[in-house]
Enzyme design. Structure first.
Site, short mmCIF file in Angstrom:
data_model
loop_
_atom_site.label_atom_id
_atom_site.label_comp_id
_atom_site.label_asym_id
_atom_site.label_seq_id
_atom_site.Cartn_x
_atom_site.Cartn_y
_atom_site.Cartn_z
NE ARG A 93 -11.94 -8.88 -6.30
CZ ARG A 93 -11.33 -7.72 -6.16
NH1 ARG A 93 -10.02 -7.65 -6.27
NH2 ARG A 93 -12.03 -6.63 -5.95
NE ARG A 99 -8.06 3.28 -3.42
CZ ARG A 99 -7.86 1.98 -3.35
NH1 ARG A 99 -6.76 1.47 -2.91
NH2 ARG A 99 -8.79 1.18 -3.76
CE LYS A 134 -4.94 -1.61 -6.34
NZ LYS A 134 -6.09 -1.64 -7.26
NE ARG A 160 -12.79 -6.30 -2.34
CZ ARG A 160 -11.77 -5.61 -2.85
NH1 ARG A 160 -10.59 -6.20 -3.01
NH2 ARG A 160 -11.92 -4.35 -3.18
NE ARG A 217 -13.83 -1.21 -5.58
CZ ARG A 217 -13.72 -2.50 -5.86
NH1 ARG A 217 -14.79 -3.26 -5.95
NH2 ARG A 217 -12.53 -3.04 -6.04
#
Ligand code: G5P
Ligand code: MG
Length: 218
Positions: free
Chosen positions: A126, A92, A18, A159, A170
């Protein structure tokens, strides 16, 4: 030509790209990008009341309560009311989707349909520039200089919720709470699905679709 504001949503599981696709949309179509996750993380860093409450949910990979999320996002959107925007990561839950639909008319919902099995390894690699939300991946799109943001040269961080066990939580939350949101928008004839395993292959289709709705500016 009638000038009208354009409101888009980008959805997809954690790590589906995203943020990556949003940065290309912003570059080519000049929409204002509002990421619910980036907004929450900024609130956590500033230790606002909302941030302090949200922190414990984010850390365990759970969804932040609807009321808090809806208030936060609708308030931000008020400030963007006369502009074209792209909302990333909200809504969401069906509750959030209903609250948004009651408040604004959405033009389209881009749904990134990326299989879960490619996601976990992406998130392990990431690195992010927290202030801007720019994302990198050590293998796929590494920064020009190791550990530093390409634009500002500031340090990159990982993160807290990208640990593999939190990523699984998640994904579970997405499956249970967010999949019904895609049905909600499909029933409203707003959902545009983009299926694939690579952002570079998905992107030309998103670009073509958006070009049919509003002209590229760059
Ligand atoms: P966020 O911040 O919204 P998620 O979990 O929805 O977080 P995330 O992790 O930000 O989504 P993304 O934006 O979909 O993922 O993906 P990305 O950052 O662009 O890409 C992921 C990685 O893959 C990057 O390293 C990128 O470089 C790499 N990549 C991209 N494409 C490719 C590719 O083709 N190949 C490869 N190899 N790599 C690629 O939400 C965080 C938390 O905030 C709360 C929740 O607690 C949530 O867990 N929250 C909310 N809670 C309630 N309601 C809401 N509306 C909420 N919004 C946020
Ligand atoms: Mg993101």
């Amino acid at each position: 030509m009638i000038s009208k504001v354009f409101r888009a949503i980008i959805m997809g599981p954690p790590g589906s790209g995203k943020g990556t696709i949003s940065s290309r949309i912003v570059r080519d179509f000049k929409l204002n990008h509002l990421s619910s996750g980036d907004l929450l993380r900024a609130q956590v860093r500033s230790q606002t009341a909302a941030g302090l409450k949200a922190k414990e949910y984010i850390e365990r990979g759970a969804l932040v309560p609807d009321r808090l999320m809806v208030d936060l996002i609708l308030d931000e959107l008020k400030g963007l009311s006369s502009t074209d925007w792209l909302l990333d990561g909200f809504p969401r839950t069906v509750e959030q989707a209903k609250a948004l639909a009651d408040d604004v008319a959405v033009d389209t919902v881009i749904n990134l349909d990326v299989p879960f099995d490619v996601i976990v390894s992406r998130l392990e690699g990431r690195w992010v520039h927290a202030a801007s939300g720019r994302v990198y991946n050590l293998e796929w799109n590494p920064p020009k200089e190791q550990g530093k943001d390409d634009v500002t040269g500031e340090p990159l961080t990982q993160r807290d919720d990208d640990r593999p066990e939190t990523v699984l939580a998640r994904l579970k939350a997405y499956q249970e709470m967010t999949t019904p949101v895609t049905d909600f928008f499909r029933e409203m004839n707003l959902l545009e699905q983009f299926t694939g395993t690579e952002s570079d292959k998905i992107w030309p289709h998103v670009h073509k679709f958006l070009s049919s709705k509003l002209p590229p500016t760059g």
